[in-house]
Design an enzyme around this catalytic site. Structure first.
Site, PDB file in Angstrom:
ATOM      1  N   TYR A   1      41.727  44.491  43.754  1.00  0.00           N
ATOM      2  CA  TYR A   1      43.033  44.241  43.724  1.00  0.00           C
ATOM      3  C   TYR A   1      43.355  44.672  45.005  1.00  0.00           C
ATOM      4  O   TYR A   1      43.548  44.031  46.380  1.00  0.00           O
ATOM      5  CB  TYR A   1      43.751  44.965  43.230  1.00  0.00           C
ATOM      6  CG  TYR A   1      44.583  45.248  42.934  1.00  0.00           C
ATOM      7  CD1 TYR A   1      46.188  44.144  42.550  1.00  0.00           C
ATOM      8  CD2 TYR A   1      45.936  46.423  43.669  1.00  0.00           C
ATOM      9  CE1 TYR A   1      47.304  44.188  43.026  1.00  0.00           C
ATOM     10  CE2 TYR A   1      47.118  46.377  44.088  1.00  0.00           C
ATOM     11  CZ  TYR A   1      48.094  45.327  43.275  1.00  0.00           C
ATOM     12  OH  TYR A   1      49.475  45.088  43.516  1.00  0.00           O
TER      13      TYR A   1
ATOM     14  N   LYS B   1      44.805  41.669  48.122  1.00  0.00           N
ATOM     15  CA  LYS B   1      45.884  42.081  48.638  1.00  0.00           C
ATOM     16  C   LYS B   1      45.075  41.987  50.306  1.00  0.00           C
ATOM     17  O   LYS B   1      46.473  41.858  51.489  1.00  0.00           O
ATOM     18  CB  LYS B   1      46.511  43.542  47.884  1.00  0.00           C
ATOM     19  CG  LYS B   1      46.741  43.153  46.889  1.00  0.00           C
ATOM     20  CD  LYS B   1      47.897  41.908  46.593  1.00  0.00           C
ATOM     21  CE  LYS B   1      48.690  42.372  45.411  1.00  0.00           C
ATOM     22  NZ  LYS B   1      49.721  40.987  45.447  1.00  0.00           N
TER      23      LYS B   1
HETATM   24  P1  NAP Z   1      54.605  43.072  36.399  1.00  0.00           P
HETATM   25  O1  NAP Z   1      55.345  43.324  35.552  1.00  0.00           O
HETATM   26  O2  NAP Z   1      52.933  42.793  36.189  1.00  0.00           O
HETATM   27  O3  NAP Z   1      54.676  41.614  36.760  1.00  0.00           O
HETATM   28  C1  NAP Z   1      53.836  40.311  37.451  1.00  0.00           C
HETATM   29  C2  NAP Z   1      54.156  38.835  37.005  1.00  0.00           C
HETATM   30  O4  NAP Z   1      53.213  38.350  37.421  1.00  0.00           O
HETATM   31  C3  NAP Z   1      54.640  38.489  35.589  1.00  0.00           C
HETATM   32  O5  NAP Z   1      55.542  37.374  35.844  1.00  0.00           O
HETATM   33  C4  NAP Z   1      53.627  37.918  34.889  1.00  0.00           C
HETATM   34  O6  NAP Z   1      53.826  36.228  34.102  1.00  0.00           O
HETATM   35  C5  NAP Z   1      52.940  37.027  37.022  1.00  0.00           C
HETATM   36  N1  NAP Z   1      51.136  36.511  36.215  1.00  0.00           N
HETATM   37  C6  NAP Z   1      50.937  36.872  36.542  1.00  0.00           C
HETATM   38  N2  NAP Z   1      49.223  36.901  36.426  1.00  0.00           N
HETATM   39  C7  NAP Z   1      49.843  35.342  36.877  1.00  0.00           C
HETATM   40  C8  NAP Z   1      49.268  33.310  37.053  1.00  0.00           C
HETATM   41  N3  NAP Z   1      47.883  33.732  36.943  1.00  0.00           N
HETATM   42  N4  NAP Z   1      50.077  32.925  37.649  1.00  0.00           N
HETATM   43  C9  NAP Z   1      51.040  33.218  37.086  1.00  0.00           C
HETATM   44  N5  NAP Z   1      52.111  33.930  36.859  1.00  0.00           N
HETATM   45  C10 NAP Z   1      51.190  34.462  36.591  1.00  0.00           C
HETATM   46  O7  NAP Z   1      54.161  43.412  37.874  1.00  0.00           O
HETATM   47  P2  NAP Z   1      55.038  43.598  38.885  1.00  0.00           P
HETATM   48  O8  NAP Z   1      54.949  45.015  38.809  1.00  0.00           O
HETATM   49  O9  NAP Z   1      55.925  43.272  39.007  1.00  0.00           O
HETATM   50  O10 NAP Z   1      53.843  43.343  40.493  1.00  0.00           O
HETATM   51  C11 NAP Z   1      54.440  42.460  41.334  1.00  0.00           C
HETATM   52  C12 NAP Z   1      54.106  41.858  42.239  1.00  0.00           C
HETATM   53  O11 NAP Z   1      54.177  42.844  42.595  1.00  0.00           O
HETATM   54  C13 NAP Z   1      52.252  41.959  42.456  1.00  0.00           C
HETATM   55  O12 NAP Z   1      51.668  40.101  43.071  1.00  0.00           O
HETATM   56  C14 NAP Z   1      51.604  43.029  42.155  1.00  0.00           C
HETATM   57  O13 NAP Z   1      50.346  43.144  43.032  1.00  0.00           O
HETATM   58  C15 NAP Z   1      51.969  43.400  43.808  1.00  0.00           C
HETATM   59  N6  NAP Z   1      52.687  45.102  43.727  1.00  0.00           N
HETATM   60  C16 NAP Z   1      53.763  46.004  42.428  1.00  0.00           C
HETATM   61  C17 NAP Z   1      53.267  47.394  42.819  1.00  0.00           C
HETATM   62  C18 NAP Z   1      53.897  47.795  42.262  1.00  0.00           C
HETATM   63  O14 NAP Z   1      53.930  49.899  42.104  1.00  0.00           O
HETATM   64  N7  NAP Z   1      54.256  47.360  41.055  1.00  0.00           N
HETATM   65  C19 NAP Z   1      52.952  47.899  43.885  1.00  0.00           C
HETATM   66  C20 NAP Z   1      52.339  47.153  45.264  1.00  0.00           C
HETATM   67  C21 NAP Z   1      52.288  45.396  44.249  1.00  0.00           C
HETATM   68  P3  NAP Z   1      52.842  37.035  32.555  1.00  0.00           P
HETATM   69  O15 NAP Z   1      53.824  37.999  31.826  1.00  0.00           O
HETATM   70  O16 NAP Z   1      53.824  35.452  31.948  1.00  0.00           O
HETATM   71  O17 NAP Z   1      51.770  37.222  33.009  1.00  0.00           O
END
Ligand code: NAP
Length: 248
Positions: free
Chosen positions: A156, A160
């Site tokens: 990961y 990133k």
């Molecule tokens: P999340 O709630 O798990 O949502 C992830 C989203 O990405 C979902 O809509 C999922 O759709 C979609 N997705 C996953 N694989 C995909 C693919 N192959 N093609 C198209 N869509 C896909 O995660 P989140 O926390 O909101 O994260 C959003 C972004 O922020 C990510 O890039 C994550 O790495 C980044 N981020 C998050 C955090 C945190 O603490 N949460 C921190 C730093 C960065 P499905 O459910 O249908 O698969």
């Protein structure tokens, strides 16, 4: 072409979490909010309802961002229906955590494929359209892990960090055509991605955040909205850290 769309926003991974908050924040009358997801049509419907409630025009489609052909079809649909892409937010992401020696090749490949190649695929497809417009805003969601590293997340963190290199390079390539490319590096945000963390581990993390709380998806969405606004016209190739001071 849908004539009542005057501005088109594309959000990858918009069915829940940060992506849904971004869709809601950008939704307004005359704004076409196109988003995708990989599996969950039902959660996608909730995003569409929220966009509609804010007066926006939603379209949610199942698209695997790591598939070049699916991404090409998706962006063709967006362009055929709206004739433009003003903002692309590369937000789709996954984790498959394990310590280095236990990390399987597939876990490495899957995370790099979705987080890094997915961002590349969508950026390339949107850039083709933005170049003709001589205008565009690309915002990539990276992570604190890509800057600081995080045990158990070699795949990961590498994906990133790759997104940051991609952001800076594309910013240099497209700047002269009116396109800005920036990244947001969230810290610890409350979504399904972090929900699996044991309570004790989560409060341990929060205790190290100077602002004393986990972030919300809206904390990230507001910064994405700023980066897409006229106020951010002179910002490109940057990484904005949105982490409550977790990484300084
Ligand atoms: P999340 O709630 O798990 O949502 C992830 C989203 O990405 C979902 O809509 C999922 O759709 C979609 N997705 C996953 N694989 C995909 C693919 N192959 N093609 C198209 N869509 C896909 O995660 P989140 O926390 O909101 O994260 C959003 C972004 O922020 C990510 O890039 C994550 O790495 C980044 N981020 C998050 C955090 C945190 O603490 N949460 C921190 C730093 C960065 P499905 O459910 O249908 O698969």
């Amino acid at each position: 072409m849908t004539s009542d769309i005057q501005r088109t926003i594309v959000v990858t991974g918009g069915s829940k979490g940060i992506g849904r908050a971004i869709c809601k924040t950008f939704a307004a009358p005359g704004v076409g909010v196109y988003f995708n997801f990989n599996s969950l049509e039902t959660t996608g419907r909730k995003t569409a309802d929220a966009i509609r409630a804010a007066g926006g025009i939603p379209k949610g489609l199942r698209v695997d961002v790591s598939s070049e052909s699916e991404v090409t079809d998706f962006f063709k649909t967006v362009f055929d229906e709206t004739g433009r892409i003003d903002v692309l937010i590369n937000n789709a992401g996954i984790t498959k955590d394990a310590l280095l020696l236990r990390m399987k090749e597939k876990d490495w490949d899957d995370v790099i494929r979705v987080n890094l190649k997915g961002t590349f695929n969508c950026t390339k497809a949107a850039a083709r359209i933005m170049l003709k417009q001589r205008y565009g805003r690309i915002i990539n969601i990276t992570s604190i892990a890509g800057v600081a590293g995080n045990p158990g997340q070699a795949n990961y963190a590498a994906s990133k960090a790759g997104v940051i290199g991609l952001t800076k390079t594309v910013a240099k390539e497209l700047g002269s055509r009116g396109i800005t490319v920036n990244a947001i590096a969230p810290g610890f945000i409350k979504t399904d991605m972090t929900a699996g963390l044991p309570e004790k581990a989560a409060s341990e993390i929060v205790s190290q955040i100077p602002l004393g709380r986990a972030g919300t998806p809206e904390d990230i969405a507001g910064v994405a909205f700023f980066l897409a606004s006229r106020d951010a016209d002179y910002i490109t190739g940057q990484v904005l850290h949105v982490n409550g001071g977790m990484y300084i």
